[in-house]
Design a protein around this motif. Structure first.
Motif, PDB file in Angstrom:
ATOM      1  N   PHE A  86       0.875  -1.188   0.000  1.00 30.21           N
ATOM      2  CA  PHE A  86       0.000   0.000   0.000  1.00 30.21           C
ATOM      3  C   PHE A  86       0.905   1.228   0.000  1.00 30.21           C
ATOM      4  CE2 PHE A  86      -2.911   3.177   1.481  1.00 30.21           C
ATOM      5  CZ  PHE A  86      -4.178   2.737   1.136  1.00 30.21           C
ATOM      6  N   MET A  87       0.586   2.216  -0.853  1.00 30.34           N
ATOM      7  CA  MET A  87       1.402   3.437  -0.896  1.00 30.34           C
ATOM      8  C   MET A  87       0.625   4.605  -0.282  1.00 30.34           C
ATOM      9  SD  MET A  87       3.146   5.341  -4.183  1.00 30.34           S
ATOM     10  CE  MET A  87       4.211   3.982  -4.610  1.00 30.34           C
ATOM     11  N   VAL A  88       1.323   5.382   0.562  1.00 29.68           N
ATOM     12  CA  VAL A  88       0.702   6.586   1.125  1.00 29.68           C
ATOM     13  C   VAL A  88       1.523   7.794   0.676  1.00 29.68           C
ATOM     14  CG1 VAL A  88      -0.073   7.771   3.209  1.00 29.68           C
ATOM     15  CG2 VAL A  88      -0.053   5.274   3.152  1.00 29.68           C
ATOM     16  N   GLY A  89       0.913   8.678  -0.078  1.00 30.11           N
ATOM     17  CA  GLY A  89       1.561   9.932  -0.453  1.00 30.11           C
ATOM     18  C   GLY A  89       1.325  10.943   0.662  1.00 30.11           C
ATOM     19  N   ILE A  90       2.399  11.458   1.250  1.00 31.02           N
ATOM     20  CA  ILE A  90       2.248  12.457   2.316  1.00 31.02           C
ATOM     21  C   ILE A  90       2.885  13.746   1.813  1.00 31.02           C
ATOM     22  CG2 ILE A  90       2.681  13.065   4.729  1.00 31.02           C
ATOM     23  CD1 ILE A  90       2.930  10.167   5.428  1.00 31.02           C
ATOM     24  N   GLY A  91       2.058  14.715   1.460  1.00 34.84           N
ATOM     25  CA  GLY A  91       2.612  15.956   0.939  1.00 34.84           C
ATOM     26  C   GLY A  91       1.565  16.807   0.268  1.00 34.84           C
ATOM     27  N   GLY A  92       2.059  17.761  -0.515  1.00 37.56           N
ATOM     28  CA  GLY A  92       1.169  18.651  -1.243  1.00 37.56           C
ATOM     29  C   GLY A  92       0.743  18.038  -2.565  1.00 37.56           C
ATOM     30  N   SER A 116      -2.798  14.738   3.008  1.00 34.54           N
ATOM     31  CA  SER A 116      -2.688  15.935   2.183  1.00 34.54           C
ATOM     32  C   SER A 116      -2.209  17.103   3.058  1.00 34.54           C
ATOM     33  CB  SER A 116      -4.094  16.177   1.649  1.00 34.54           C
ATOM     34  OG  SER A 116      -4.108  17.130   0.682  1.00 34.54           O
ATOM     35  N   THR A 117      -1.031  17.680   2.716  1.00 37.98           N
ATOM     36  CA  THR A 117      -0.421  18.591   3.690  1.00 37.98           C
ATOM     37  C   THR A 117      -0.388  20.066   3.287  1.00 37.98           C
ATOM     38  OG1 THR A 117       1.804  18.235   2.830  1.00 37.98           O
ATOM     39  CG2 THR A 117       1.072  16.753   4.598  1.00 37.98           C
ATOM     40  N   THR A 118      -0.894  20.412   2.093  1.00 35.62           N
ATOM     41  CA  THR A 118      -1.010  21.846   1.772  1.00 35.62           C
ATOM     42  C   THR A 118      -2.487  22.190   1.628  1.00 35.62           C
ATOM     43  OG1 THR A 118      -0.941  21.529  -0.633  1.00 35.62           O
ATOM     44  CG2 THR A 118       1.173  21.887   0.466  1.00 35.62           C
ATOM     45  N   LEU A 119      -2.790  23.477   1.709  1.00 36.52           N
ATOM     46  CA  LEU A 119      -4.193  23.886   1.542  1.00 36.52           C
ATOM     47  C   LEU A 119      -4.663  23.540   0.131  1.00 36.52           C
ATOM     48  CD1 LEU A 119      -6.637  25.311   2.795  1.00 36.52           C
ATOM     49  CD2 LEU A 119      -5.716  27.490   1.957  1.00 36.52           C
ATOM     50  N   SER A 121      -3.682  21.227  -1.828  1.00 38.10           N
ATOM     51  CA  SER A 121      -3.884  19.794  -1.983  1.00 38.10           C
ATOM     52  C   SER A 121      -5.162  19.341  -1.258  1.00 38.10           C
ATOM     53  CB  SER A 121      -2.633  19.104  -1.450  1.00 38.10           C
ATOM     54  OG  SER A 121      -2.794  17.746  -1.447  1.00 38.10           O
ATOM     55  N   GLN A 122      -5.410  19.901  -0.077  1.00 34.85           N
ATOM     56  CA  GLN A 122      -6.603  19.493   0.692  1.00 34.85           C
ATOM     57  C   GLN A 122      -7.889  19.898  -0.034  1.00 34.85           C
ATOM     58  OE1 GLN A 122      -6.352  20.803   4.802  1.00 34.85           O
ATOM     59  NE2 GLN A 122      -4.607  19.470   5.213  1.00 34.85           N
ATOM     60  N   VAL A 123      -7.893  21.091  -0.622  1.00 33.39           N
ATOM     61  CA  VAL A 123      -9.155  21.549  -1.229  1.00 33.39           C
ATOM     62  C   VAL A 123      -9.306  21.062  -2.661  1.00 33.39           C
ATOM     63  CG1 VAL A 123      -9.305  23.622   0.203  1.00 33.39           C
ATOM     64  CG2 VAL A 123      -8.242  23.802  -2.034  1.00 33.39           C
ATOM     65  N   ASP A 124      -8.194  20.580  -3.255  1.00 34.51           N
ATOM     66  CA  ASP A 124      -8.291  20.278  -4.685  1.00 34.51           C
ATOM     67  C   ASP A 124      -7.458  19.069  -5.115  1.00 34.51           C
ATOM     68  OD1 ASP A 124      -8.855  20.448  -7.336  1.00 34.51           O
ATOM     69  OD2 ASP A 124      -8.157  22.483  -7.651  1.00 34.51           O
ATOM     70  N   ALA A 125      -6.108  19.199  -5.066  1.00 30.17           N
ATOM     71  CA  ALA A 125      -5.265  18.221  -5.770  1.00 30.17           C
ATOM     72  C   ALA A 125      -5.437  16.776  -5.296  1.00 30.17           C
ATOM     73  CB  ALA A 125      -3.792  18.635  -5.653  1.00 30.17           C
ATOM     74  N   SER A 126      -5.620  16.572  -3.989  1.00 35.05           N
ATOM     75  CA  SER A 126      -5.662  15.187  -3.499  1.00 35.05           C
ATOM     76  C   SER A 126      -7.053  14.575  -3.655  1.00 35.05           C
ATOM     77  CB  SER A 126      -5.233  15.135  -2.029  1.00 35.05           C
ATOM     78  OG  SER A 126      -6.165  15.823  -1.233  1.00 35.05           O
ATOM     79  N   VAL A 127      -8.021  15.399  -4.033  1.00 33.62           N
ATOM     80  CA  VAL A 127      -9.420  14.949  -4.090  1.00 33.62           C
ATOM     81  C   VAL A 127      -9.840  14.746  -5.550  1.00 33.62           C
ATOM     82  CG1 VAL A 127     -11.803  15.647  -3.604  1.00 33.62           C
ATOM     83  CG2 VAL A 127      -9.971  16.231  -2.004  1.00 33.62           C
ATOM     84  N   GLY A 128     -10.416  13.602  -5.859  1.00 29.22           N
ATOM     85  CA  GLY A 128     -11.016  13.457  -7.189  1.00 29.22           C
ATOM     86  C   GLY A 128     -10.352  12.470  -8.115  1.00 29.22           C
ATOM     87  N   VAL A 151      -8.204  10.119   1.931  1.00 32.49           N
ATOM     88  CA  VAL A 151      -7.454  11.384   1.940  1.00 32.49           C
ATOM     89  C   VAL A 151      -7.640  11.956   3.346  1.00 32.49           C
ATOM     90  CG1 VAL A 151      -7.176  13.677   0.945  1.00 32.49           C
ATOM     91  CG2 VAL A 151      -8.027  11.810  -0.493  1.00 32.49           C
ATOM     92  N   ILE A 152      -6.506  12.182   4.034  1.00 31.23           N
ATOM     93  CA  ILE A 152      -6.569  12.764   5.378  1.00 31.23           C
ATOM     94  C   ILE A 152      -6.245  14.255   5.263  1.00 31.23           C
ATOM     95  CG2 ILE A 152      -5.541  12.732   7.717  1.00 31.23           C
ATOM     96  CD1 ILE A 152      -6.888  10.073   7.029  1.00 31.23           C
ATOM     97  N   CYS A 153      -7.140  15.092   5.761  1.00 36.36           N
ATOM     98  CA  CYS A 153      -6.884  16.550   5.763  1.00 36.36           C
ATOM     99  C   CYS A 153      -6.830  17.011   7.219  1.00 36.36           C
ATOM    100  CB  CYS A 153      -7.996  17.304   5.029  1.00 36.36           C
ATOM    101  SG  CYS A 153      -8.176  16.834   3.310  1.00 36.36           S
TER     102      CYS A 153
END
Ligand SMILES: NC(=O)c1ccc[n+]([C@@H]2O[C@H](COP(=O)([O-])OP(=O)(O)OC[C@H]3O[C@@H](n4cnc5c(N)ncnc54)[C@H](O)[C@@H]3O)[C@@H](O)[C@H]2O)c1
Length: 341
Positions: A86-92, A116-119, A121-128, A151-153
């Motif tokens: 399992f891969m977990v991306g931790i970042g923006g 998801s560690t940037t705003l 990424s939380q509102v957009d990039a990591s979602v969808g 996705v953890i915000c």
């Protein structure tokens, strides 16, 4: 904590807003886990990583390439990872876009999730579920649709995000309000000062509202055959500005939204007052609304847009704040608006 669900074609995604960073291990369903992150995020938060394998990639848009993906594949082989991992991306957004693509393609796909560690990424990039990299000057041209399982915000990590990168997140929040929710846009007009100082209640509401907007659209059109294209408001000009000027994604989108709003006005859709509201909100959020850019280079970059169909580009215009429409616009007309700019 609040949760929002996305039902993808290949699998579902649960976005957990307000969940603590370190709790991500609760949602990892297997023992063999590899974290993909960058040195800035690791520098601040490595002490909160569980004892999993870690692959570090570089920082910035220039690392969003197939070379970085190859580096991840090589490290996975070196670790003798198999399809059960399992891969977990931790970042923006950059870590998430790259990790999602590497996970989706290694051994024809391993399971993955994001912290998801940037705003932005939380509102957009990591979602969808859009994962991908740039290639030969084309932004996000190589990629897949595939939803992260979670996705953890965690809002508390936003405190360490560099100020300029934090502001970029507000550009995507403005975008969500502009295309789909006039009330959210008005709320941000009233509360921008508290939002900028990361007032926890306000920032959590803005992240939640943004994810609600994006996930509802993704649930109706995951593969971007129609409605999802509206989330590209400001991005056609934005991507070409990003390519030519090298400014961060959110700043380029901010200028791109102003240009797209002006084009909406020129086409008789948006009233001047609404164009001014968009400009003024972006300025209040300390985002650029214009940049000194070589127009010919920007036009060349515009022609490399994924949404181009022959001499036209699928373009997002606003009818009013909170309501977007899609139109095919001749590149010649975009050239005219650029020359007037
Ligand atoms: N897939 C999508 O749907 C989608 C949507 C929007 C944007 N994007 C992509 O997102 C990317 C931009 O993402 P971004 O703005 O998050 O940039 P980023 O990933 O480069 O992060 C910005 C900077 O902040 C650092 N950082 C990250 N989290 C931190 C933290 N908590 N504390 C301190 N430093 C931290 C990073 O190391 C980096 O230097 C672009 O490539 C864009 O194309 C993708």
């Amino acid at each position: 904590m609040k949760t929002i669900h996305i039902q993808g074609i290949k699998g579902d995604s649960i976005i957990r807003i307000g969940e603590a960073f370190e709790n991500f291990k609760k949602y990892v369903p297997v023992e063999n886990v590899v974290i993909v992150t960058d040195p800035n995020v690791a520098g601040y938060y490595q002490n909160r990583f569980p004892p999993y394998e870690v692959i570090q990639i570089g920082v910035g848009e220039r690392v969003k390439t197939l070379d970085t993906v190859q580096h991840i594949y090589e490290q996975l082989l070196h670790m003798e990872a198999d399809r059960s991992w399992f891969m977990v991306g931790i970042g923006g957004g950059i870590v998430c876009d790259i990790a999602g693509f590497a996970a989706s393609t290694f051994m024809r796909g391993i399971r993955f999730g994001f912290v998801s560690t940037t705003l932005l990424s939380q509102v957009d990039a990591s979602v969808g579920g859009k994962n991908g990299v740039n290639f030969e000057g084309y932004k996000n041209i190589v990629g897949v649709f595939n939803q992260p399982e979670f996705v953890i915000c965690d809002m508390t990590v936003l405190k360490t995000v560099p100020h300029r990168d934090l502001l970029c997140g507000f550009a995507e929040i403005v975008k969500h309000g502009a295309v789909a929710d006039g009330n959210m846009f008005s709320y941000l007009e009233e509360s921008y000062q508290d939002a900028l100082s990361l007032d926890p209640d306000i920032i959590e509401k803005l992240v939640y509202d943004s994810v609600v907007i994006k996930s509802a659209i993704v649930n109706r059109d995951e593969r971007e055959s129609g409605e999802r294209k509206k989330l590209n408001f400001g991005h056609t000009f934005g991507h070409s500005i990003e390519a030519v000027s090298g400014v961060p994604h959110g700043e380029a989108v901010s200028v791109g939204m102003v240009l797209a709003a002006k084009l909406s006005e020129a086409r008789g859709y948006l009233i001047k007052r609404d164009v001014e509201r968009i400009e003024s909100l972006l300025k209040n959020l300390k985002l650029p609304t214009e940049l000194p850019i070589h127009k010919k280079e920007m036009l060349d970059a515009l022609k490399k847009d994924k949404k181009r169909k022959g001499d036209c580009i699928d373009f997002v215009l606003l009818q009013e704040i909170g309501r977007a429409i899609l139109e095919q616009i001749p590149i010649k007309e975009l050239e005219q608006i650029l020359m007037k700019w």
